[in-house]
Motif scaffolding. Structure first.
Motif, PDB file in Angstrom:
ATOM      1  N   TYR A  16       0.889  -1.267  -0.034  1.00  0.00           N
ATOM      2  CA  TYR A  16      -0.060  -0.016  -0.034  1.00  0.00           C
ATOM      3  C   TYR A  16       0.920   1.426   0.041  1.00  0.00           C
ATOM      4  O   TYR A  16       0.529   2.353  -0.436  1.00  0.00           O
ATOM      5  CB  TYR A  16      -0.911  -0.038   1.186  1.00  0.00           C
ATOM      6  CG  TYR A  16      -2.186  -0.917   0.963  1.00  0.00           C
ATOM      7  CD1 TYR A  16      -2.807  -0.800  -0.211  1.00  0.00           C
ATOM      8  CD2 TYR A  16      -2.592  -1.698   2.076  1.00  0.00           C
ATOM      9  CE1 TYR A  16      -4.104  -1.799  -0.446  1.00  0.00           C
ATOM     10  CE2 TYR A  16      -3.781  -2.567   1.929  1.00  0.00           C
ATOM     11  CZ  TYR A  16      -4.281  -2.509   0.680  1.00  0.00           C
ATOM     12  OH  TYR A  16      -5.576  -3.405   0.547  1.00  0.00           O
ATOM     13  N   THR A  17       1.938   1.261   0.836  1.00  0.00           N
ATOM     14  CA  THR A  17       2.858   2.186   0.897  1.00  0.00           C
ATOM     15  C   THR A  17       3.390   2.634  -0.758  1.00  0.00           C
ATOM     16  O   THR A  17       3.472   3.743  -1.109  1.00  0.00           O
ATOM     17  CB  THR A  17       3.866   2.345   1.839  1.00  0.00           C
ATOM     18  OG1 THR A  17       3.462   2.060   3.138  1.00  0.00           O
ATOM     19  CG2 THR A  17       4.648   3.479   1.888  1.00  0.00           C
ATOM     20  N   ILE A  20       0.661   4.218  -2.963  1.00  0.00           N
ATOM     21  CA  ILE A  20       0.583   5.568  -2.425  1.00  0.00           C
ATOM     22  C   ILE A  20       1.667   6.541  -3.092  1.00  0.00           C
ATOM     23  O   ILE A  20       1.045   7.674  -3.830  1.00  0.00           O
ATOM     24  CB  ILE A  20       0.487   5.953  -0.907  1.00  0.00           C
ATOM     25  CG1 ILE A  20      -0.815   5.281  -0.401  1.00  0.00           C
ATOM     26  CG2 ILE A  20       0.603   7.511  -0.618  1.00  0.00           C
ATOM     27  CD1 ILE A  20      -0.393   5.227   1.175  1.00  0.00           C
ATOM     28  N   ARG A  24       0.875   8.778  -6.368  1.00  0.00           N
ATOM     29  CA  ARG A  24       1.058  10.365  -6.331  1.00  0.00           C
ATOM     30  C   ARG A  24       1.965  10.564  -7.513  1.00  0.00           C
ATOM     31  O   ARG A  24       2.037  11.726  -7.822  1.00  0.00           O
ATOM     32  CB  ARG A  24       1.439  10.580  -4.971  1.00  0.00           C
ATOM     33  CG  ARG A  24       0.367  10.483  -4.055  1.00  0.00           C
ATOM     34  CD  ARG A  24       0.653  11.030  -2.793  1.00  0.00           C
ATOM     35  NE  ARG A  24       0.491  12.461  -2.495  1.00  0.00           N
ATOM     36  CZ  ARG A  24       1.540  13.360  -2.507  1.00  0.00           C
ATOM     37  NH1 ARG A  24       2.821  12.911  -2.320  1.00  0.00           N
ATOM     38  NH2 ARG A  24       1.165  14.783  -2.445  1.00  0.00           N
ATOM     39  N   ARG A  65      -7.229   2.020   6.213  1.00  0.00           N
ATOM     40  CA  ARG A  65      -6.856   3.356   5.820  1.00  0.00           C
ATOM     41  C   ARG A  65      -6.007   3.376   4.646  1.00  0.00           C
ATOM     42  O   ARG A  65      -6.097   4.422   3.911  1.00  0.00           O
ATOM     43  CB  ARG A  65      -6.345   4.070   7.116  1.00  0.00           C
ATOM     44  CG  ARG A  65      -7.296   4.512   7.941  1.00  0.00           C
ATOM     45  CD  ARG A  65      -6.627   5.368   9.220  1.00  0.00           C
ATOM     46  NE  ARG A  65      -6.973   4.875  10.531  1.00  0.00           N
ATOM     47  CZ  ARG A  65      -5.992   5.282  11.542  1.00  0.00           C
ATOM     48  NH1 ARG A  65      -5.046   5.869  11.218  1.00  0.00           N
ATOM     49  NH2 ARG A  65      -6.302   5.310  12.713  1.00  0.00           N
ATOM     50  N   MET A  66      -4.879   2.551   4.737  1.00  0.00           N
ATOM     51  CA  MET A  66      -3.757   2.615   3.937  1.00  0.00           C
ATOM     52  C   MET A  66      -4.471   2.241   2.345  1.00  0.00           C
ATOM     53  O   MET A  66      -4.201   2.942   1.370  1.00  0.00           O
ATOM     54  CB  MET A  66      -2.709   1.609   4.061  1.00  0.00           C
ATOM     55  CG  MET A  66      -2.021   1.883   5.094  1.00  0.00           C
ATOM     56  SD  MET A  66      -0.546   0.754   5.140  1.00  0.00           S
ATOM     57  CE  MET A  66       0.187   1.012   6.762  1.00  0.00           C
ATOM     58  N   LYS A  68      -7.486   3.033   1.295  1.00  0.00           N
ATOM     59  CA  LYS A  68      -8.391   4.075   0.956  1.00  0.00           C
ATOM     60  C   LYS A  68      -7.442   5.149   0.502  1.00  0.00           C
ATOM     61  O   LYS A  68      -7.628   5.916  -0.467  1.00  0.00           O
ATOM     62  CB  LYS A  68      -9.043   4.606   2.225  1.00  0.00           C
ATOM     63  CG  LYS A  68     -10.368   3.831   2.561  1.00  0.00           C
ATOM     64  CD  LYS A  68     -11.055   4.369   3.589  1.00  0.00           C
ATOM     65  CE  LYS A  68     -12.385   3.591   3.894  1.00  0.00           C
ATOM     66  NZ  LYS A  68     -12.823   3.437   5.296  1.00  0.00           N
ATOM     67  N   GLN A  69      -6.421   5.335   1.186  1.00  0.00           N
ATOM     68  CA  GLN A  69      -5.195   6.492   0.722  1.00  0.00           C
ATOM     69  C   GLN A  69      -4.879   6.037  -0.414  1.00  0.00           C
ATOM     70  O   GLN A  69      -4.490   7.022  -1.680  1.00  0.00           O
ATOM     71  CB  GLN A  69      -4.035   6.434   1.967  1.00  0.00           C
ATOM     72  CG  GLN A  69      -3.259   7.714   1.736  1.00  0.00           C
ATOM     73  CD  GLN A  69      -2.438   7.911   2.916  1.00  0.00           C
ATOM     74  OE1 GLN A  69      -2.332   7.303   3.971  1.00  0.00           O
ATOM     75  NE2 GLN A  69      -1.482   8.885   3.067  1.00  0.00           N
ATOM     76  N   LYS A  72      -7.326   6.758  -3.087  1.00  0.00           N
ATOM     77  CA  LYS A  72      -7.646   8.250  -3.222  1.00  0.00           C
ATOM     78  C   LYS A  72      -6.712   8.780  -4.227  1.00  0.00           C
ATOM     79  O   LYS A  72      -7.004   9.640  -5.055  1.00  0.00           O
ATOM     80  CB  LYS A  72      -7.337   8.839  -2.173  1.00  0.00           C
ATOM     81  CG  LYS A  72      -7.556  10.380  -2.033  1.00  0.00           C
ATOM     82  CD  LYS A  72      -7.357  10.918  -0.522  1.00  0.00           C
ATOM     83  CE  LYS A  72      -7.004  12.261  -0.440  1.00  0.00           C
ATOM     84  NZ  LYS A  72      -6.534  12.843   0.744  1.00  0.00           N
ATOM     85  N   PHE A  73      -5.535   8.483  -4.425  1.00  0.00           N
ATOM     86  CA  PHE A  73      -4.669   8.763  -5.466  1.00  0.00           C
ATOM     87  C   PHE A  73      -4.684   8.154  -6.821  1.00  0.00           C
ATOM     88  O   PHE A  73      -3.906   8.344  -7.557  1.00  0.00           O
ATOM     89  CB  PHE A  73      -3.335   8.889  -4.841  1.00  0.00           C
ATOM     90  CG  PHE A  73      -3.254   9.874  -3.582  1.00  0.00           C
ATOM     91  CD1 PHE A  73      -3.182  11.245  -3.853  1.00  0.00           C
ATOM     92  CD2 PHE A  73      -2.749   9.355  -2.519  1.00  0.00           C
ATOM     93  CE1 PHE A  73      -3.034  12.017  -2.686  1.00  0.00           C
ATOM     94  CE2 PHE A  73      -2.728  10.134  -1.309  1.00  0.00           C
ATOM     95  CZ  PHE A  73      -3.083  11.629  -1.372  1.00  0.00           C
TER      96      PHE A  73
END
Ligand code: NDP
Length: 307
Positions: A16-17, A20, A24, A65-66, A68-69, A72-73
């Motif tokens: 997930y990281t 993200i 981005r 949460r990860m 969703k984050q 989101k991007f």
């Protein structure tokens, strides 16, 4: 067929990281999450060492949460399992049971799985006193009695760590010697809170709402015993999830993916790695997330250099 800029395999903190950061950076990542997304944190209860969450956070909530984050991007999360890869071709090929994906870069974040004993009561009492990570859960055993199983460096490191909290630690070793290094043995055996039971294996865990006792057999004379315990830590090793990468990526003797020095790059061009699948040492959510970030940055640089 559409060639993706980046495909990420695995949906723990590392995957997930990476997603993200990749999203981005406009790499429009596709993250193939497997059948049970979230990785090892889904089996822990509260995570208290995740920076920024002073009141602790449930592992499953943190992973949610990860995700969703990442979404989101612009990350596309696919709930499917990778069954085969071909990293010898360009673009790289990643196959699931239903789909074949092509990508210019791949980030592998498939993690590792703690090995469990498979004894009665173990699965039911996970998170209720039974754990495979003392760093994660040791704090919950202040002034309690705990049992650690295993004789390697991890078992002794975990037992020593647990002396900060627990009142008494019993290590069950199935043979009459440790596998751990001499230094680690000395450190553990010098601690008055630690007791060792040689030739001993757990046969069952007792308890309903929470762990109450551990049943033990002496492997030498067959004698059975039971000790009261509030905590039980399986520390018998981890298995990296690398079966599908055999023959595609360089793996070490224990199956962990080998990285280039000071890099997340693997033996295959365009394939980067993050998290526990390349880390037998730290195995923490935060270190997995850190290497997820590194892998995404390296994938981005790899793609920019290609252009
Ligand atoms: P290891 O494979 O080194 O040790 C596993 C231990 O669990 C062994 O004692 C093994 O017994 C025992 N075991 C395995 N299966 C069972 C079973 N079914 N029932 C009872 N006992 C069992 O794994 P570790 O996780 O300890 O270490 C992995 C690697 O990481 C090692 O290379 C280690 O050196 C390294 N490490 C280094 C650290 C450090 O230096 N700070 C800290 C932690 C890990 P047996 O010996 O009989 O096979």
């Amino acid at each position: 067929m559409n060639t993706h800029k980046t495909i990420i395999i695995g949906a723990g903190p590392a995957g997930y990281t990476a997603a993200i950061y990749a999203a981005r950076a406009d790499l429009q990542p596709v993250l193939i999450a497997g059948r049970e997304p979230g990785g090892q944190l889904m089996t822990t209860s509260e995570v208290e060492n995740w920076p920024g969450d002073p009141d602790g956070v449930y592992g499953s909530e943190l992973m949610d949460r990860m995700r969703k984050q990442a979404e989101k991007f612009g990350t596309k999360v696919v709930l499917d399992e990778v069954v085969e890869v071909d990293f010898s071709v360009n673009p790289l090929v990643v196959k699931t049971a239903n789909e074949e994906y092509h990508a210019q870069s791949v980030i592998v974040a498939t993690g590792a799985s703690a090995m469990w004993l498979g004894i009665p009561g173990e699965a039911d009492l996970k998170g209720k006193g039974v754990s495979a990570c003392a760093t994660c859960d040791g704090f919950f055993f202040r002034d309690k009695k705990v049992v650690v199983v295993g004789g390697g460096d991890s078992a002794l490191e975990e037992a020593t760590f647990l002396t900060k909290f627990a009142s008494e630690i019993t290590i069950l070793v199935r043979r009459d010697e440790f596998r751990a290094s001499a230094a680690m043995q000395k450190r553990a055996l010098n601690n008055p809170k630690i007791k060792v039971m040689w030739h001993s294996s757990p046969t069952a865990l007792v308890g309903t709402e929470k762990l109450e006792a551990v049943k033990i057999i002496n492997n030498e004379n067959g004698e059975e015993s039971e000790i009261m315990a509030d905590g039980f830590f399986a520390s018998i090793g981890h298995k990296p999830n690398t079966d599908i990468f055999a023959g595609q990526l360089e793996l070490d003797q224990k199956g962990y993916i080998v990285c280039k020095p000071d890099s997340t790059a693997t033996s295959a061009a365009g394939v980067f790695v993050s998290g526990d699948v390349a880390d037998p040492w730290y195995r923490q959510a935060i270190t997995a997330a850190g290497t997820g970030c590194q892998a995404a940055l390296e994938a981005e640089r790899f793609l920019s250099a290609k252009e």
